[in-house]
Design a protein around this motif. Structure first.
Motif, PDB file in Angstrom:
ATOM      1  N   TYR B  40      12.013   3.056 -14.895  1.00  0.00           N
ATOM      2  CA  TYR B  40      11.252   1.835 -14.675  1.00  0.00           C
ATOM      3  C   TYR B  40      12.117   0.651 -14.262  1.00  0.00           C
ATOM      4  O   TYR B  40      11.642  -0.459 -14.125  1.00  0.00           O
ATOM      5  N   GLY B  43      11.813  -0.712  -9.804  1.00  0.00           N
ATOM      6  CA  GLY B  43      10.948  -1.716  -9.185  1.00  0.00           C
ATOM      7  C   GLY B  43      11.631  -3.064  -9.134  1.00  0.00           C
ATOM      8  O   GLY B  43      11.713  -3.702  -8.072  1.00  0.00           O
ATOM      9  N   MET B  47      13.241  -5.302  -5.843  1.00  0.00           N
ATOM     10  CA  MET B  47      13.056  -6.726  -5.547  1.00  0.00           C
ATOM     11  C   MET B  47      14.410  -7.416  -5.381  1.00  0.00           C
ATOM     12  O   MET B  47      14.591  -8.238  -4.489  1.00  0.00           O
ATOM     13  N   HIS B 106      12.162   5.144  -7.162  1.00  0.00           N
ATOM     14  CA  HIS B 106      10.951   4.442  -7.585  1.00  0.00           C
ATOM     15  C   HIS B 106       9.710   5.273  -7.240  1.00  0.00           C
ATOM     16  O   HIS B 106       8.796   5.439  -8.057  1.00  0.00           O
ATOM     17  N   ARG B 109       9.530   8.434  -9.408  1.00  0.00           N
ATOM     18  CA  ARG B 109       8.984   8.076 -10.717  1.00  0.00           C
ATOM     19  C   ARG B 109       7.449   8.049 -10.667  1.00  0.00           C
ATOM     20  O   ARG B 109       6.767   8.586 -11.548  1.00  0.00           O
ATOM     21  N   SER B 115       1.744   7.780 -11.597  1.00  0.00           N
ATOM     22  CA  SER B 115       1.418   6.354 -11.504  1.00  0.00           C
ATOM     23  C   SER B 115       0.512   6.044 -10.317  1.00  0.00           C
ATOM     24  O   SER B 115      -0.008   4.946 -10.205  1.00  0.00           O
ATOM     25  N   GLY B 127       2.379   0.400  -1.970  1.00  0.00           N
ATOM     26  CA  GLY B 127       3.767   0.870  -2.010  1.00  0.00           C
ATOM     27  C   GLY B 127       4.099   1.691  -0.773  1.00  0.00           C
ATOM     28  O   GLY B 127       5.154   1.517  -0.163  1.00  0.00           O
ATOM     29  N   MET B 128       3.193   2.569  -0.373  1.00  0.00           N
ATOM     30  CA  MET B 128       3.447   3.386   0.813  1.00  0.00           C
ATOM     31  C   MET B 128       3.523   2.529   2.072  1.00  0.00           C
ATOM     32  O   MET B 128       4.325   2.801   2.966  1.00  0.00           O
ATOM     33  N   ILE B 130       4.613  -0.484   2.070  1.00  0.00           N
ATOM     34  CA  ILE B 130       5.948  -1.070   1.967  1.00  0.00           C
ATOM     35  C   ILE B 130       6.977  -0.083   2.513  1.00  0.00           C
ATOM     36  O   ILE B 130       7.871  -0.444   3.279  1.00  0.00           O
ATOM     37  N   HIS B 208       1.462  -5.751  -3.894  1.00  0.00           N
ATOM     38  CA  HIS B 208       1.814  -4.590  -4.717  1.00  0.00           C
ATOM     39  C   HIS B 208       1.847  -4.996  -6.199  1.00  0.00           C
ATOM     40  O   HIS B 208       1.262  -4.340  -7.056  1.00  0.00           O
ATOM     41  N   LEU B 209       2.507  -6.115  -6.466  1.00  0.00           N
ATOM     42  CA  LEU B 209       2.625  -6.557  -7.858  1.00  0.00           C
ATOM     43  C   LEU B 209       1.306  -7.118  -8.379  1.00  0.00           C
ATOM     44  O   LEU B 209       0.944  -6.898  -9.533  1.00  0.00           O
ATOM     45  N   LEU B 212      -0.731  -4.233  -9.264  1.00  0.00           N
ATOM     46  CA  LEU B 212      -0.236  -3.593 -10.488  1.00  0.00           C
ATOM     47  C   LEU B 212      -0.645  -4.384 -11.724  1.00  0.00           C
ATOM     48  O   LEU B 212      -1.134  -3.832 -12.709  1.00  0.00           O
ATOM     49  N   SER B 217       0.672  -1.629 -16.093  1.00  0.00           N
ATOM     50  CA  SER B 217       1.637  -0.583 -15.756  1.00  0.00           C
ATOM     51  C   SER B 217       1.297   0.721 -16.445  1.00  0.00           C
ATOM     52  O   SER B 217       0.775   0.744 -17.558  1.00  0.00           O
ATOM     53  N   ASN B 218       1.645   1.791 -15.756  1.00  0.00           N
ATOM     54  CA  ASN B 218       1.642   3.118 -16.357  1.00  0.00           C
ATOM     55  C   ASN B 218       2.927   3.238 -17.185  1.00  0.00           C
ATOM     56  O   ASN B 218       3.666   2.254 -17.326  1.00  0.00           O
TER      57      ASN B 218
END
Ligand code: HEM
Lengths: 256, 434
Positions: B40, B43, B47, B106, B109, B115, B127-128, B130, B208-209, B212, B217-218
């Motif tokens: 974890y 992520g 950034m 990432h 994971r 997730s 995310g994809m 990105i 993305h954030l 989330l 979060s998972n």
């Protein structure tokens, strides 16, 4: 009772996967040759070490005596050489600069490219980034594998770069090597020193090592700074990480 | 002093009342599961690298010349004459490669702990996106130094679009603005690399954030803490297994940042070319359309996808299948939430079939990577003898690995849609934390 064992197993998997990945990448990198380049045969280890200032100074002297007649170092200034190799302006201008360039100017050969093309069939390339492009070992091997070849228009040939257009400038130091071919073929098996030069083979190897060392420095003068600051940066970061870890531990005390 | 800060804070709050609640929502009152592990960290590290790329990129832009005649020289100018230019450039080049290391981990994971599954499909899709933008960004950045590998790499990658029947050749020309990678190509790639794509990336990361934090979060147990018991030390209505992101995960991420920077600094200061992986030898030669490098291959992070292009054979008179295969390999990742519909998220409680399949998938990915890097050309003769037919071996090996890559998705679809998976019981609460 299967749950705890599976749990520990999967946790073990996580803990191992990442280091295993790092290790695998490390092994792959270690197994990579420093540089590939055209040419045949095994490369010899140059042993170039830009931390060896005496060697760099000797190498610079050799470069400016034997190479600058044809090859430029267009990205390298005389003043920078002085700074990095621990030489004074006077030393550089008297002992190295034979082209009449100013101290701040880059190293430009006097040979007109058109003439060079006429004489050798090809203009001698700039050597500023030669070691970055081909690797120090390649350049070292190249300088050790010239031999007399009556079939070549310039009289010389090279096993590392077959049919190289470059006449061997260091012949008076190394002497003259001749090729021993395999019976019934043209393939070069090994090189014999037919006429020794001014230097013994060991001295010649050291001389080419110095020269390659100098060119390694020229390819990346920043290496001097990298080495100078790197250790301090790592020490600082180690301290930072340790403090961050202690801070984390302190904050997480009450998480149960 | 504290008084001054408090007054400034009040002054701002009166004028933008939304700011403090937003800060609380995403920091001090964002309750993250307390059992995050090593996986974890990536992520926040992504950034960090993004910020590094932008900041060092700004300084590079000040001295870089985006023209075919000046680009190569200007990079050497940065390396030699600009104060600290070498450090800025190495931070940028090392950052580019580490970006992919971090993002690959990432993503892995995300796959491993499920997730991407409901309710986080959108987090995954963003995310994809990105990931796509990042690949475009990296490709264009790689062309900018205008070395010989930049040139030939650009030529080969752009020519992939040329395989599309009918419109291919025209499309290829349109992308480059010329018949070869040239001044026009460099100019537009520069514009896209320094402004267009970074804006897109930043926007996508914000989304993305946001996505989330909406769902939460998972975690490594794949347990939904929002569905578990309520009430923690800070809030009686929030998940019992949650802890405030700030300060708990900010200080924890700081440790990750420290470790990461140690590795990054080691590379920057002691191995910036990383044995020719991060900065390639052939890129020390200026772009030259008359001299082809001995091997043309993309940078390491593209090689797995590039290997798939090479491994899919031409058929029906067109080579477009390889390109479709490559895009397909990425498209399948997009579709993962609808391919893997198993109810259990985390690998910890999933069936053995899943664990085996994921392991094979990872191995296949690494093997394709090695193939795309031409490492097999070097190692196969060493392992199996110098006399072997390398092309044949590469093809057999590469096709097996390509099938394994795609097979993962096919298997997962069957395994979860047909209910073949035998899962373990999932605990009600998260199990571990450090
Ligand atoms: C610039 C690149 C990216 C940045 C800055 C970024 C940032 C983050 C951050 C800060 C988190 C929360 C912390 C964490 O769970 O590690 C996160 C979570 C997540 N990211 Fe990314 N990400 C990036 C790329 C991607 C990509 C390429 C994917 C996959 C296609 C992805 C999928 C996810 C998922 C599924 C989560 C939720 C994980 C969980 O709750 O278990 N991200 N991302």
């Amino acid at each position: 009772m299967t749950k705890p064992t599976l749990l520990t197993m999967s946790r073990l998997l996580m803990k191992r996967l990442l280091p295993a990945f790092v290790l695998a990448v490390g092994l792959l990198v270690a197994g990579q040759p420093a540089a590939r380049a055209e040419g045949e045969g095994q490369l010899m280890a140059s042993g170039a070490n830009v931390r060896d200032q005496a060697s760099l100074q000797r190498g610079a002297r050799l470069f400016f005596n034997y190479c600058v007649g044809c090859h430029s170092l267009k990205y390298m200034r005389y003043s920078r050489i002085a700074d990095d190799l621990g030489l004074t302006e006077q030393q550089v201008m008297q002992d190295l600069n034979f082209t009449g360039a100013k101290f701040q100017e880059p190293v430009i050969s006097h040979m007109p490219p058109e003439d060079a093309t006429k004489w050798f069939g090809k203009a001698p390339p700039d050597l500023s980034l030669e070691v970055s492009a081909k690797g120090a070992d390649w350049v070292y091997t190249y300088l050790n594998t010239f031999y007399l070849d009556p079939k070549s228009p310039i009289g010389w040939n090279n096993t590392t770069l077959p049919n190289a257009a470059m006449p061997f400038p260091l012949w008076e130091l190394q002497g003259e090597q001749v090729a021993v071919t395999k019976p019934g073929s043209d393939a070069v098996e090994k090189l014999d020193l037919a006429h020794p030069g001014k230097l013994t083979p060991a001295q010649y190897q050291q001389a080419t090592r110095d020269l390659v060392n100098f060119l390694t420095y020229v390819s990346e003068p920043a290496a001097m700074q990298r080495h100078r600051y790197g250790v301090w940066v790592l020490l600082f970061l180690a301290l930072f990480t340790m403090l961050a870890y202690l801070l984390k531990k302190e904050y997480w005390k009450d998480v149960h | 002093m504290a008084n001054v800060f408090a007054r400034i804070g009040d002054w701002v709050n009166e004028r933008t009342p939304g700011l403090a609640p937003m800060y609380r929502k995403h920091m001090t009152e964002y309750y993250a599961p307390k059992n995050f592990n090593l996986w974890y960290y990536f992520g926040s590290l992504a950034m960090l690298v993004l910020v590094n790329q932008i900041v060092t990129g700004i300084f590079l832009t000040m001295n870089y010349d985006p023209s075919a005649s000046g680009a190569f020289d200007s990079v050497q100018y940065i390396m030699r004459d600009v104060e600290w230019g070498w450090l800025i450039r190495y931070m940028h080049t090392t950052g580019a490669s580490l970006f992919f290391v971090v993002v690959f981990l990432h993503m892995f994971r995300g796959i491993m702990y499920g997730s991407f599954k409901k309710p986080r499909e959108l987090v995954w899709l963003l995310g994809m996106l990105i990931f796509l933008a990042l690949m475009a960004e990296a490709f264009m950045g790689y062309v900018l130094p205008w070395g010989n590998m930049s040139f030939w790499g650009a030529k080969v990658i752009v020519s992939l679009f040329g395989t599309i029947p009918k419109i291919g050749p025209a499309l290829q020309e349109w992308i480059m603005g010329d018949f070869l990678p040239a001044d026009a190509t460099l100019n537009r790639f520069f514009a896209l690399h320094v402004i267009a794509l970074p804006i897109v990336l930043l926007l996508l990361v914000v989304l993305h954030l946001a996505a989330l934090h909406e769902v939460g979060s998972n975690n490594p147990d794949g347990v939904e803490i929002k569905k578990g018991p309520k009430g923690n030390r800070w809030d009686a209505l929030k998940p019992a297994d949650g802890i405030p992101f700030h300060p708990y995960y900010t200080v924890k991420d700081l440790v990750g940042v420290g470790f990461f920077l140690l590795i990054a600094a080691f590379i920057i200061f002691f191995a910036p070319t990383f044995g020719g992986w991060f900065l390639e030898h052939d890129n020390s030669i200026a772009a030259n359309n008359l001299v082809t490098p001995a091997q043309i291959k993309p940078v390491w992070y593209f090689t797995a996808f590039y290997a798939i292009v090479r491994m899919v054979p031409s058929a029906f008179g067109t080579a477009v299948w390889g390109v479709l295969g490559m895009f397909g390999s990425i498209a399948l990742l997009f579709a993962l939430p609808w391919i893997d519909v198993g109810p259990v998220k985390s690998i910890r409680y999933r069936g053995t079939g899943y664990k085996v399949a994921l392991t094979i998938f990872v191995i296949a990915f690494f093997c394709l990577m090695a193939l795309g890097m031409d490492l097999t050309d070097e190692y196969f003769p060493r392992i199996f003898g110098a006399g072997i037919d390398i092309t044949l071996w590469d093809n057999v090996f590469g096709r097996i690995m390509t099938v394994a890559y795609f097979g993962f998705f096919v298997f997962l679809w069957l395994y979860t849609h047909l209910g073949w998976e035998k899962t373990k019981p999932v605990p009600d609460r998260v199990t571990t934390h450090d």
